[in-house]
Scaffold this active site. Sequence first.
Site, PDB file in Angstrom:
ATOM      1  N   CYS A  76       2.419   2.100  13.007  1.00 21.42           N
ATOM      2  CA  CYS A  76       3.663   2.866  12.929  1.00 21.42           C
ATOM      3  C   CYS A  76       3.750   3.915  14.031  1.00 21.42           C
ATOM      4  O   CYS A  76       4.799   4.486  14.280  1.00 21.42           O
ATOM      5  CB  CYS A  76       3.785   3.530  11.559  1.00 21.42           C
ATOM      6  SG  CYS A  76       2.310   3.418  10.567  1.00 21.42           S
TER       7      CYS A  76
ATOM      8  N   ASN B 216      -7.820   4.112   8.847  1.00 22.83           N
ATOM      9  CA  ASN B 216      -7.294   2.912   9.495  1.00 22.83           C
ATOM     10  C   ASN B 216      -7.369   2.948  11.014  1.00 22.83           C
ATOM     11  O   ASN B 216      -7.236   1.919  11.661  1.00 22.83           O
ATOM     12  CB  ASN B 216      -5.850   2.671   9.052  1.00 22.83           C
ATOM     13  CG  ASN B 216      -5.006   3.922   9.110  1.00 22.83           C
ATOM     14  OD1 ASN B 216      -5.291   4.914   8.443  1.00 22.83           O
ATOM     15  ND2 ASN B 216      -3.981   3.905   9.930  1.00 22.83           N
TER      16      ASN B 216
ATOM     17  N   HIS C 148      -1.539  -7.551   2.491  1.00 22.64           N
ATOM     18  CA  HIS C 148      -1.514  -8.149   3.837  1.00 22.64           C
ATOM     19  C   HIS C 148      -2.660  -7.708   4.746  1.00 22.64           C
ATOM     20  O   HIS C 148      -2.796  -8.210   5.853  1.00 22.64           O
ATOM     21  CB  HIS C 148      -0.149  -7.935   4.506  1.00 22.64           C
ATOM     22  CG  HIS C 148       0.127  -6.551   4.991  1.00 22.64           C
ATOM     23  ND1 HIS C 148       0.038  -6.204   6.308  1.00 22.64           N
ATOM     24  CD2 HIS C 148       0.509  -5.430   4.326  1.00 22.64           C
ATOM     25  CE1 HIS C 148       0.360  -4.924   6.446  1.00 22.64           C
ATOM     26  NE2 HIS C 148       0.641  -4.435   5.259  1.00 22.64           N
TER      27      HIS C 148
ATOM     28  N   SER D 196      -3.594  -3.067  -0.554  1.00 19.65           N
ATOM     29  CA  SER D 196      -2.449  -3.803  -0.025  1.00 19.65           C
ATOM     30  C   SER D 196      -2.855  -5.252   0.236  1.00 19.65           C
ATOM     31  O   SER D 196      -3.984  -5.515   0.667  1.00 19.65           O
ATOM     32  CB  SER D 196      -1.998  -3.147   1.284  1.00 19.65           C
ATOM     33  OG  SER D 196      -1.089  -3.980   1.964  1.00 19.65           O
TER      34      SER D 196
ATOM     35  N   THR E  11      12.380  -7.004 -11.194  1.00 21.72           N
ATOM     36  CA  THR E  11      11.829  -8.342 -11.381  1.00 21.72           C
ATOM     37  C   THR E  11      10.679  -8.567 -10.406  1.00 21.72           C
ATOM     38  O   THR E  11      10.798  -8.258  -9.223  1.00 21.72           O
ATOM     39  CB  THR E  11      12.932  -9.404 -11.173  1.00 21.72           C
ATOM     40  OG1 THR E  11      13.988  -9.110 -12.086  1.00 21.72           O
ATOM     41  CG2 THR E  11      12.413 -10.811 -11.406  1.00 21.72           C
TER      42      THR E  11
ATOM     43  N   GLY F 255       0.817  -1.201   0.000  1.00 14.87           N
ATOM     44  CA  GLY F 255       0.000   0.000   0.000  1.00 14.87           C
ATOM     45  C   GLY F 255       0.856   1.259   0.000  1.00 14.87           C
ATOM     46  O   GLY F 255       0.553   2.240  -0.690  1.00 14.87           O
ATOM     47  N   THR F 256       1.931   1.236   0.759  1.00 17.66           N
ATOM     48  CA  THR F 256       2.809   2.406   0.867  1.00 17.66           C
ATOM     49  C   THR F 256       3.363   2.782  -0.504  1.00 17.66           C
ATOM     50  O   THR F 256       3.332   3.951  -0.902  1.00 17.66           O
ATOM     51  CB  THR F 256       3.968   2.117   1.844  1.00 17.66           C
ATOM     52  OG1 THR F 256       3.409   1.823   3.128  1.00 17.66           O
ATOM     53  CG2 THR F 256       4.914   3.302   1.963  1.00 17.66           C
TER      54      THR F 256
END
Length: 380
Positions: A323, A149, A199, A197, A235, A69-70
């Site tokens: 965070c 969030n 996860h 995202s 890659t 997401g970041t």
Amino acid sequence: MIYTDHAATTPLDTRVFEAMKPYFQEQYFNPSALYSQAQKIRKEIEKARSQVATLLDADPNEIIFTSGGTEADNLAIKGMAYALKVKGKHLITSQIEHHAVLSSFKFLESQGFEVTYLPVDHTFRVSVDDFRRAIRPDTILASVMMANNETGTIQPIQELASIARSKEVYFHTDAVQAITSCKISVRELGVDALSISGHKIYGPKGSGALYLKKDTPIVSWITGGDQERGYRGGTESVPNLIGLGEASKILQSERADRESHGKVLRKKFMEQLKHHHLDFQVHEHPTYQLSHIVNIGFREVESESLLMHLMLRGVLASLGAACNSSSVEPSYVLEAGNVDRAYIKGSVRFSFGREISEEDVVWIANEVKEILELIGKVDF
Ligand SMILES: *Cc1c(COP(=O)(O)O)cnc(C)c1O
């Protein structure tokens, strides 16, 4: 242990893990190579891209895989701002965005862009009128998150995007939390770009995607080979992309169940807290609200202490954004919503997932009651 921090991350779905497994060892070929073994992997990546596109009601050509997401937020905001800077240097966002978005805007400010940070009301919603008024002739881009969030408030994205479009302002939304339980159609929303995202939806960490509407101007941020049509060199992390595709497919079929399960848990949890006569307030929007995020302020309690006691009893919850956990500063999201000081200090975010049962939340509410009796009240 009861894990109630699903807004921070979710456990990997076993089905997703199974789908990823072959790509760690047997299917190791570089998807850009020409031999058939590699081309087979290329096909699987394109299938994953279609799965993500289907989830968002987008065209597969409009999906750019990222490392999360970041990165999707950074690519959208910095990339679009740079591509559009000849038209103007004014940008709009909100005060309660995730750090991935806020720090992208802070960076752009340091590069000579001007940013308006929209305030929110006590339900953590931005005002559509404020948004309209903030648009100037030199405004090029706006980014407002679809759902927050920390509190789970859902923003009026369709209205904001429509105003933006009428003023020729490009519009991005961070939908990392929203996608966990909202049905999302990028066509109906009318956005130009949208981040998700892996996860947060029982997929792998380090996976994510940016929906970028066809013909939207953007400067690529990670340059290298022409992977992801040149928008994102490097890659491919094949297992992660396959995992994101599988997680998207599963979410598509289980989303409605997850949403209704979240509602049941939320209701039950509130009932129990009330039943115990605890002094608390819920930081939420009465209607536009993600059901799985429950942000509660307990009056004159130290949230760090409450969380520590919960942890000792096997309940994992958090202060808000993962965070921010190391800092003792009150949450900037709750501050923006003007939450009363007596409640802000004692705010805890529970975020439920599909593994949590009604019995679990009853038990958690009871633990909270016992802990509050134990730690008593703090002096201010
Ligand atoms: C988790 C989260 C992000 C960051 O996503 P990562 O994949 O962890 O980089 C961005 N925005 C919101 C709203 C989030 O909840």
